[in-house]
Design a protein around this motif. Structure first.
Motif, PDB file in Angstrom:
ATOM      1  N   ARG A  72       8.923  29.095  56.355  1.00 37.95           N
ATOM      2  CA  ARG A  72       8.196  27.839  56.131  1.00 37.95           C
ATOM      3  C   ARG A  72       7.233  27.531  57.272  1.00 37.95           C
ATOM      4  N   SER A  73       7.536  28.027  58.459  1.00 42.51           N
ATOM      5  CA  SER A  73       6.694  27.719  59.616  1.00 42.51           C
ATOM      6  C   SER A  73       5.298  28.308  59.492  1.00 42.51           C
ATOM      7  N   VAL A  74       5.133  29.429  58.760  1.00 43.46           N
ATOM      8  CA  VAL A  74       3.805  30.046  58.682  1.00 43.46           C
ATOM      9  C   VAL A  74       2.848  29.180  57.876  1.00 43.46           C
ATOM     10  N   PHE A  75       3.382  28.388  56.938  1.00 47.01           N
ATOM     11  CA  PHE A  75       2.504  27.507  56.167  1.00 47.01           C
ATOM     12  C   PHE A  75       2.130  26.258  56.956  1.00 47.01           C
ATOM     13  N   LEU A  76       2.967  25.873  57.897  1.00 45.04           N
ATOM     14  CA  LEU A  76       2.623  24.732  58.752  1.00 45.04           C
ATOM     15  C   LEU A  76       1.613  25.122  59.825  1.00 45.04           C
ATOM     16  N   LEU A  77       1.458  26.422  60.067  1.00 46.79           N
ATOM     17  CA  LEU A  77       0.563  26.892  61.130  1.00 46.79           C
ATOM     18  C   LEU A  77      -0.872  26.421  60.923  1.00 46.79           C
ATOM     19  N   GLY A  78      -1.339  26.429  59.688  1.00 48.40           N
ATOM     20  CA  GLY A  78      -2.732  26.061  59.437  1.00 48.40           C
ATOM     21  C   GLY A  78      -2.972  24.593  59.188  1.00 48.40           C
ATOM     22  N   VAL A  79      -1.912  23.791  59.164  1.00 47.31           N
ATOM     23  CA  VAL A  79      -2.094  22.366  58.838  1.00 47.31           C
ATOM     24  C   VAL A  79      -2.890  21.617  59.901  1.00 47.31           C
ATOM     25  N   PRO A  80      -2.530  21.689  61.193  1.00 47.30           N
ATOM     26  CA  PRO A  80      -3.308  20.925  62.189  1.00 47.30           C
ATOM     27  C   PRO A  80      -4.801  21.278  62.221  1.00 47.30           C
ATOM     28  N   PRO A  81      -5.187  22.590  62.244  1.00 46.53           N
ATOM     29  CA  PRO A  81      -6.625  22.858  62.301  1.00 46.53           C
ATOM     30  C   PRO A  81      -7.378  22.434  61.041  1.00 46.53           C
ATOM     31  N   THR A  82      -6.794  22.634  59.844  1.00 49.03           N
ATOM     32  CA  THR A  82      -7.514  22.224  58.633  1.00 49.03           C
ATOM     33  C   THR A  82      -7.606  20.708  58.531  1.00 49.03           C
ATOM     34  N   LEU A  83      -6.570  20.021  58.973  1.00 49.27           N
ATOM     35  CA  LEU A  83      -6.628  18.556  58.986  1.00 49.27           C
ATOM     36  C   LEU A  83      -7.704  18.080  59.956  1.00 49.27           C
ATOM     37  N   ALA A  84      -7.789  18.718  61.110  1.00 46.24           N
ATOM     38  CA  ALA A  84      -8.775  18.306  62.118  1.00 46.24           C
ATOM     39  C   ALA A  84     -10.199  18.546  61.636  1.00 46.24           C
ATOM     40  N   ILE A  85     -10.460  19.733  61.068  1.00 46.85           N
ATOM     41  CA  ILE A  85     -11.835  20.010  60.640  1.00 46.85           C
ATOM     42  C   ILE A  85     -12.202  19.217  59.396  1.00 46.85           C
ATOM     43  N   GLY A  86     -11.214  18.882  58.565  1.00 42.85           N
ATOM     44  CA  GLY A  86     -11.509  18.025  57.422  1.00 42.85           C
ATOM     45  C   GLY A  86     -11.966  16.647  57.868  1.00 42.85           C
ATOM     46  N   LEU A  87     -11.266  16.076  58.842  1.00 38.17           N
ATOM     47  CA  LEU A  87     -11.665  14.765  59.371  1.00 38.17           C
ATOM     48  C   LEU A  87     -12.990  14.854  60.122  1.00 38.17           C
ATOM     49  N   LEU A  88     -13.198  15.984  60.846  1.00 41.00           N
ATOM     50  CA  LEU A  88     -14.461  16.165  61.553  1.00 41.00           C
ATOM     51  C   LEU A  88     -15.626  16.245  60.579  1.00 41.00           C
ATOM     52  N   ALA A  89     -15.420  16.934  59.457  1.00 41.34           N
ATOM     53  CA  ALA A  89     -16.481  17.042  58.448  1.00 41.34           C
ATOM     54  C   ALA A  89     -16.825  15.674  57.867  1.00 41.34           C
ATOM     55  N   LEU A  90     -15.817  14.840  57.656  1.00 48.02           N
ATOM     56  CA  LEU A  90     -16.085  13.495  57.135  1.00 48.02           C
ATOM     57  C   LEU A  90     -16.884  12.657  58.124  1.00 48.02           C
ATOM     58  N   ALA A  91     -16.681  12.924  59.406  1.00 43.75           N
ATOM     59  CA  ALA A  91     -17.370  12.146  60.433  1.00 43.75           C
ATOM     60  C   ALA A  91     -18.732  12.717  60.788  1.00 43.75           C
ATOM     61  N   THR A  92     -19.068  13.884  60.249  1.00 45.84           N
ATOM     62  CA  THR A  92     -20.332  14.537  60.590  1.00 45.84           C
ATOM     63  C   THR A  92     -21.402  14.142  59.595  1.00 45.84           C
ATOM     64  N   ARG A  93     -22.551  13.836  60.113  1.00 50.46           N
ATOM     65  CA  ARG A  93     -23.660  13.458  59.255  1.00 50.46           C
ATOM     66  C   ARG A  93     -24.343  14.703  58.728  1.00 50.46           C
ATOM     67  N   GLU A  94     -24.632  14.724  57.439  1.00 54.56           N
ATOM     68  CA  GLU A  94     -25.229  15.904  56.800  1.00 54.56           C
ATOM     69  C   GLU A  94     -26.693  15.649  56.495  1.00 54.56           C
ATOM     70  N   ARG A  95     -27.519  16.639  56.839  1.00 54.46           N
ATOM     71  CA  ARG A  95     -28.947  16.537  56.515  1.00 54.46           C
ATOM     72  C   ARG A  95     -29.137  16.735  55.025  1.00 54.46           C
ATOM     73  N   PRO A  96     -29.888  15.870  54.351  1.00 55.64           N
ATOM     74  CA  PRO A  96     -30.105  16.052  52.916  1.00 55.64           C
ATOM     75  C   PRO A  96     -30.783  17.387  52.640  1.00 55.64           C
ATOM     76  N   THR A  97     -30.362  18.014  51.543  1.00 52.07           N
ATOM     77  CA  THR A  97     -30.955  19.288  51.154  1.00 52.07           C
ATOM     78  C   THR A  97     -32.358  19.064  50.631  1.00 52.07           C
ATOM     79  N   GLU A  98     -33.282  19.842  51.148  1.00 52.37           N
ATOM     80  CA  GLU A  98     -34.667  19.737  50.719  1.00 52.37           C
ATOM     81  C   GLU A  98     -35.041  20.970  49.926  1.00 52.37           C
ATOM     82  N   PRO A  99     -35.968  20.838  49.002  1.00 52.83           N
ATOM     83  CA  PRO A  99     -36.384  22.008  48.257  1.00 52.83           C
ATOM     84  C   PRO A  99     -36.912  23.077  49.185  1.00 52.83           C
ATOM     85  N   SER A 100     -36.568  24.324  48.899  1.00 52.85           N
ATOM     86  CA  SER A 100     -37.045  25.428  49.713  1.00 52.85           C
ATOM     87  C   SER A 100     -38.512  25.659  49.449  1.00 52.85           C
ATOM     88  N   PRO A 101     -39.284  26.005  50.468  1.00 53.82           N
ATOM     89  CA  PRO A 101     -40.696  26.284  50.248  1.00 53.82           C
ATOM     90  C   PRO A 101     -40.868  27.483  49.364  1.00 53.82           C
TER      91      PRO A 101
END
Length: 484
Positions: free
Chosen positions: A161-190
């Motif tokens: 069971r411990s191997v499945f808990l291994l990835g919980v802290p980093p995925t939780l951290a980057i998920g929250l970081l992504a929510l806090a990160t501002r995303e540039r709107p996608t613009e049409p490619s030239p």
């Protein structure tokens, strides 16, 4: 690096590494999981198969969701959901719950993976994509190498069971970081001067092509399931039936895409020779690599009698070359161009498979290590170069779909390689596990060699960003190049 790009790069690198780590540690944990939950081999196999089918089925559609609603949002949902599903698996009371949660984890993994590339495409300018993609690839190689060692230590000390808990802290951290990160709107490619004019914006479900998404999910899910079943002893008939279903669904998907106004796979993406060639490179290279590692593992453990740790140490040069080689690939692309860089990588990969195919029962660690080093050097060169081309040459508005296609190739390729190796090993029942006596590795060398013509179809020029702000001189004969 700007304050906006640093969090995006962190999310992309950590997200890709966690997914790679999850796959490798599970392999080590499966025997203990089977004993603890009193499960049979077929049930334990579905903890992997269910995840693979879910991921492969939804990658392209997940990329489309990112293009439509923002890669950051889709990534955050995928990362937080992945963490929640991992926690649930660690607390699961029985094998049925584990299988269901692994499928759910695959759904969230499908949301996460294309976004790791889509976010890079929208955050970094095209001429600077090579280095972020190389860092992402190095992290994947490091996670794949560390997985068996970390997983083995965790299972021995704390249980499966411990191997499945291994990835919980980093995925939780980057998920929250992504929510806090501002995303540039996608613009049409030239425009590059070819192809139809961009369509006006659409609303509602029509822009997502739900029917096409369903047909593609059935096609890819059936294909992966068929390949996995074909690699299982006694599963050839089931695998063949599933592959036949994949072909039928594929024809229905192609017919639907020709008729729908807004197809799931944009025509301008499929008409791009660099994108299609890059996907072909990734498919052939991943099939050859993982099929070869499958054969080599059986040779080292069943024929030479090595334990899993000794086996991992013999092929450690592969992971080392992937980690150390990834940062060198962007300078090579700038110096020699994607075509020559990828062709050299395809040659190295093919040589590595050919050297493995010459091993006999007396093969020592040096011969295996040299073969593994060639495999690692060739594969990392192909992966970084082809991924850069696919992500860069795709229009920014379709970066998520391009990322989904790249991840799909990287999921189908290993399943194809392992299935081919399994079937060919069965042709020589009393010697097939010894490479020099079998047919599997020579056939996989042919698959690796198929990456050469695909690499030759990649762009040949290097990208040199313009430094002058004024109009270019009319006497310049060369057109603008794009770094891939």
């Amino acid at each position: 690096m700007t304050a906006r790009r640093a969090p995006v790069l962190a999310c992309s690198v950590v997200g890709a590494a966690v997914v790679a780590l999850d796959g490798t540690v599970l392999t080590v944990a499966q025997p203990a999981l089977q004993r603890d939950l009193h499960a049979d081999v077929g049930q334990v196999q579905w903890t992997s198969t269910g995840y693979l089918v879910a991921v492969a089925s939804l990658l392209v559609f997940a990329g489309r969701l990112g293009d439509r609603y923002g890669h950051r949002r889709v990534f955050a949902v995928g990362a937080l959901g992945f963490a929640a599903a991992s926690t649930g698996i660690a607390l699961a009371p029985g094998i049925g719950s584990v299988i269901v949660l692994r499928v759910l984890q695959g759904v969230f993994g499908a949301l996460l993976q294309p976004a790791t590339l889509g976010m890079l495409r929208t955050a970094f300018p095209p001429e600077r994509l090579g280095t972020p993609i190389a860092l992402r690839t190095a992290a994947i190689g490091l996670a794949a190498a560390a997985g068996p060692l970390v997983g083995g230590a965790l299972v021995s000390a704390y249980g499966w069971r411990s191997v499945f808990l291994l990835g919980v802290p980093p995925t939780l951290a980057i998920g929250l970081l992504a929510l806090a990160t501002r995303e540039r709107p996608t613009e049409p490619s030239p425009s590059r001067g070819t192809g139809p004019a961009p369509r006006p914006a659409a609303t509602g479900l029509s822009v997502l092509d739900p029917v096409g998404a369903l047909l593609l999910a059935v096609t890819l899910g059936s294909l992966v399931h068929g390949l996995v079943e074909a690699a299982r002893p006694g599963g050839a008939a089931t695998g063949l039936l599933a592959c036949a279903g994949a072909v039928a669904a594929g024809f229905a998907f192609a017919r639907h895409e020709r008729r729908v106004a807004r197809p799931l796979l944009p025509p301008e993406l499929l008409r791009s020779v660099p994108v299609v060639a890059g996907l072909a490179v990734l498919l052939a290279a991943s099939a050859a690599l993982f099929g070869s590692l499958f054969v080599a593992t059986y040779f080292l453990q069943d024929v030479q009698g090595l334990d899993p740790l000794d086996c991992a140490l013999r092929v450690l040069p592969l992971a080392v070359l992937m980690v150390l080689g990834a940062p060198l690939c962007p300078p090579l692309q700038r110096r020699f161009g994607p075509r020559r860089t990828a062709t050299a990588g395809a040659v190295l990969l093919t040589l590595g498979v050919l050297l493995l195919s010459r091993l006999d029962t007396t093969a020592g660690g040096a011969a295996v290590g040299i073969s593994a080093a060639l495999l690692g050097a060739g594969f990392v060169t192909l992966m970084v170069t082809a991924t850069s081309v696919v992500v860069h040459r795709a229009p920014e508005a379709h970066a998520g779909v391009a990322g989904g296609l790249q991840q799909t190739a990287m999921n189908i390729g290993p399943a194809l390689g392992v299935a081919a190796a399994t079937l060919l090993l069965a042709l020589v029942p009393h010697g097939g596990f010894v490479p020099v006596r079998g047919a599997a590795l020579p056939a996989l060398a042919v698959i690796a060699a198929l990456a050469v013509p695909a690499a030759l179809a990649l762009p040949g020029g290097t990208d040199r960003p313009r430094t002058r702000r004024g109009p270019t001189s009319p006497r310049t004969g060369r057109g603008a190049c794009v770094r891939s």
